[in-house]
Design a protein around this motif. Structure first.
Motif, PDB file in Angstrom:
ATOM      1  N   PHE A 126       0.842  -1.203   0.000  1.00 45.55           N
ATOM      2  CA  PHE A 126       0.000   0.000   0.000  1.00 45.55           C
ATOM      3  C   PHE A 126       0.880   1.257   0.000  1.00 45.55           C
ATOM      4  O   PHE A 126       0.704   2.156  -0.828  1.00 45.55           O
ATOM      5  CB  PHE A 126      -0.905  -0.010   1.231  1.00 45.55           C
ATOM      6  CG  PHE A 126      -1.748   1.227   1.401  1.00 45.55           C
ATOM      7  CD1 PHE A 126      -2.970   1.357   0.754  1.00 45.55           C
ATOM      8  CD2 PHE A 126      -1.322   2.269   2.215  1.00 45.55           C
ATOM      9  CE1 PHE A 126      -3.745   2.501   0.913  1.00 45.55           C
ATOM     10  CE2 PHE A 126      -2.086   3.413   2.380  1.00 45.55           C
ATOM     11  CZ  PHE A 126      -3.302   3.529   1.726  1.00 45.55           C
ATOM     12  N   SER A 129       2.734   1.717  -3.237  1.00 49.82           N
ATOM     13  CA  SER A 129       1.898   2.189  -4.342  1.00 49.82           C
ATOM     14  C   SER A 129       1.753   3.705  -4.319  1.00 49.82           C
ATOM     15  O   SER A 129       1.736   4.353  -5.363  1.00 49.82           O
ATOM     16  CB  SER A 129       0.524   1.518  -4.291  1.00 49.82           C
ATOM     17  OG  SER A 129      -0.270   1.984  -3.215  1.00 49.82           O
ATOM     18  N   PRO A 153      -6.684   5.517  -3.041  1.00 50.46           N
ATOM     19  CA  PRO A 153      -6.535   4.086  -3.326  1.00 50.46           C
ATOM     20  C   PRO A 153      -7.909   3.420  -3.275  1.00 50.46           C
ATOM     21  O   PRO A 153      -8.732   3.737  -2.409  1.00 50.46           O
ATOM     22  CB  PRO A 153      -5.634   3.588  -2.178  1.00 50.46           C
ATOM     23  CG  PRO A 153      -5.114   4.842  -1.495  1.00 50.46           C
ATOM     24  CD  PRO A 153      -6.147   5.882  -1.725  1.00 50.46           C
ATOM     25  N   TYR A 172      -6.747  -3.345  -7.825  1.00 51.23           N
ATOM     26  CA  TYR A 172      -6.392  -2.285  -6.872  1.00 51.23           C
ATOM     27  C   TYR A 172      -5.797  -1.131  -7.664  1.00 51.23           C
ATOM     28  O   TYR A 172      -4.931  -1.336  -8.525  1.00 51.23           O
ATOM     29  CB  TYR A 172      -5.381  -2.788  -5.839  1.00 51.23           C
ATOM     30  CG  TYR A 172      -4.752  -1.697  -4.999  1.00 51.23           C
ATOM     31  CD1 TYR A 172      -5.429  -1.120  -3.932  1.00 51.23           C
ATOM     32  CD2 TYR A 172      -3.462  -1.235  -5.290  1.00 51.23           C
ATOM     33  CE1 TYR A 172      -4.842  -0.122  -3.166  1.00 51.23           C
ATOM     34  CE2 TYR A 172      -2.867  -0.237  -4.521  1.00 51.23           C
ATOM     35  CZ  TYR A 172      -3.566   0.320  -3.470  1.00 51.23           C
ATOM     36  OH  TYR A 172      -2.981   1.323  -2.710  1.00 51.23           O
ATOM     37  N   TYR A 173      -6.262   0.085  -7.386  1.00 51.29           N
ATOM     38  CA  TYR A 173      -5.825   1.266  -8.130  1.00 51.29           C
ATOM     39  C   TYR A 173      -5.531   2.412  -7.156  1.00 51.29           C
ATOM     40  O   TYR A 173      -6.051   2.442  -6.032  1.00 51.29           O
ATOM     41  CB  TYR A 173      -6.908   1.723  -9.108  1.00 51.29           C
ATOM     42  CG  TYR A 173      -7.313   0.670 -10.117  1.00 51.29           C
ATOM     43  CD1 TYR A 173      -6.709   0.607 -11.372  1.00 51.29           C
ATOM     44  CD2 TYR A 173      -8.307  -0.257  -9.810  1.00 51.29           C
ATOM     45  CE1 TYR A 173      -7.071  -0.359 -12.293  1.00 51.29           C
ATOM     46  CE2 TYR A 173      -8.674  -1.235 -10.732  1.00 51.29           C
ATOM     47  CZ  TYR A 173      -8.058  -1.287 -11.967  1.00 51.29           C
ATOM     48  OH  TYR A 173      -8.420  -2.246 -12.866  1.00 51.29           O
ATOM     49  N   VAL A 174      -4.735   3.341  -7.610  1.00 51.79           N
ATOM     50  CA  VAL A 174      -4.548   4.607  -6.893  1.00 51.79           C
ATOM     51  C   VAL A 174      -4.607   5.726  -7.920  1.00 51.79           C
ATOM     52  O   VAL A 174      -3.881   5.691  -8.926  1.00 51.79           O
ATOM     53  CB  VAL A 174      -3.202   4.686  -6.142  1.00 51.79           C
ATOM     54  CG1 VAL A 174      -3.162   5.969  -5.291  1.00 51.79           C
ATOM     55  CG2 VAL A 174      -2.970   3.460  -5.266  1.00 51.79           C
TER      56      VAL A 174
END
Length: 366
Positions: A126, A129, A153, A172-174
């Motif tokens: 996390f 990222s 996120p 999963y994206y940010v």
């Protein structure tokens, strides 16, 4: 050869970076940063990590910001299996870029994912990222007063199927958005609408998770608040205890200096709130996290026992509450100095203007 982190036993992710060839020109970016608003403009890139039952977390990438391609049968569109986070990056006077307590956001994302039957992203991944995205889009971090880069996120079920079970494929994206003040009035006191017809969450529900469904459920009562000329809505539980606002926690200051905040299994644990409580405790205030009934709130204000009420969250930081409005009443809320004093202390730490005694800051551009 990839070195394993001796503290976590995890390999750092090897991100593939694809630069955006249609990035916003520097002059246009500076115009945006001069008056960024909140959540309306986005940086040139985003993070994309896949998860599957067979492959675990894989294919970490930084890619050009743009639309996502989803199958119409993607599980998130039908069953709402989705969680997200909100965290900021701050530019310090020396140009360096820091974020605030990202380990806590990472752990909260894990708790939210667990409740929504999604995979838990390791905290180290996390934080990495965030660092990967800020490294590429560091020019998007504004330097104006009270400005920051808001990082979002989020994780959702991507598998295409119609059936009620946890998805086997997840993304999963940010993404990131330069941000000014959350409220157009800055830190002026806000008026709160008391929602008595709608509930934000229930016992055993998803109230403690940061998931889109909770916010979707708040939109109708929030519209009701606007119709009644209020800025935000406050929710009660089935026992008429105060829960939280549509997107913030609430805090009460008593005349003896005690700082009280509602806590229950259906309230989202606020990282900004916890930090504020720590700073208040450092000053000698007694801290209480417990159920607070609506009657206690109203009677405390009427008697003078409650001397200040404020809301807090990542986006707004701290906002004084100046009025509580219901269907048949309006009550002014007492004004005090603690909220704005704590806000100044917290933001001074976040922007590097004051010593970070608790080790909350993490540098992202180093």
């Amino acid at each position: 050869m990839t070195l394993i982190d001796p503290d976590t036993g995890l390999d750092p992710l090897d991100f593939e970076v694809t630069k955006n060839l249609a990035a916003v020109p520097a002059a246009q970016r500076e115009e945006i940063l001069a008056n960024p608003g909140f959540g309306t403009r986005f940086t040139d890139h985003m993070v994309d990590i896949c998860w599957s039952v067979r492959g675990g977390w894989h294919r970490p990438r930084v890619t050009p910001y743009g639309p996502l391609s989803l199958d119409p049968a993607s599980a998130v569109l039908h069953y709402g299996q989705e969680v997200f986070e909100g965290i900021k990056a701050y530019r310090h006077a020396d140009g360096s870029i820091h974020t605030f307590r990202p380990d806590q956001n990472g752990r909260r994302l894990q708790r939210s994912a667990r409740r929504l039957a999604l995979p838990e992203l390791p905290v180290e991944y996390f934080v990495q990222s965030l660092r990967e995205l800020v490294t590429v889009d560091k020019d998007w971090v504004p330097s104006g007063p009270d400005q920051s880069l808001y990082l979002r996120p989020f994780m959702f079920a991507k598998e295409a199927f119609l059936g009620v079970r946890p998805a086997h494929k997840v993304g999963y994206y940010v993404i990131a958005s330069p941000a000014g003040s959350y409220f157009t009035g800055g830190v002026d006191p806000v008026t709160i609408w008391l929602s008595e017809d709608y509930a934000r969450a229930g016992k055993g529900g998803t109230g403690a998770a940061k998931t889109g469904g909770n916010y979707a459920a708040s939109l109708l009562p929030q519209s009701e608040a606007y119709e009644n000329e209020c800025d935000q809505v406050v929710f009660l539980d089935e026992h008429r205890n105060v829960e939280e606002l549509g997107g913030m926690n609430i805090v009460f200051v008593h005349k003896d200096g005690t700082v009280v905040t509602p806590m229950s299994p259906s309230i989202l644990e606020g990282i900004t709130r916890n930090s504020i409580l720590q700073l208040a405790e450092d000053r000698g205030h007694k801290i209480e996290g417990r159920p607070v009934s609506l009657e206690e709130w109203r009677e405390g204000v009427a008697s003078g026992d409650i001397v200040e009420v404020f809301a807090c969250g990542t986006a707004a930081v701290i906002t004084p509450i100046g009025g509580l409005k219901g269907r048949d009443f309006y009550e002014e809320q007492p004004a005090g100095d603690l909220a704005l004093s704590l806000r100044e202390e917290l933001t001074d730490i976040q922007y590097g203007r004051r010593e970070d005694k608790h080790g909350w800051l993490v540098r992202l551009d180093a």
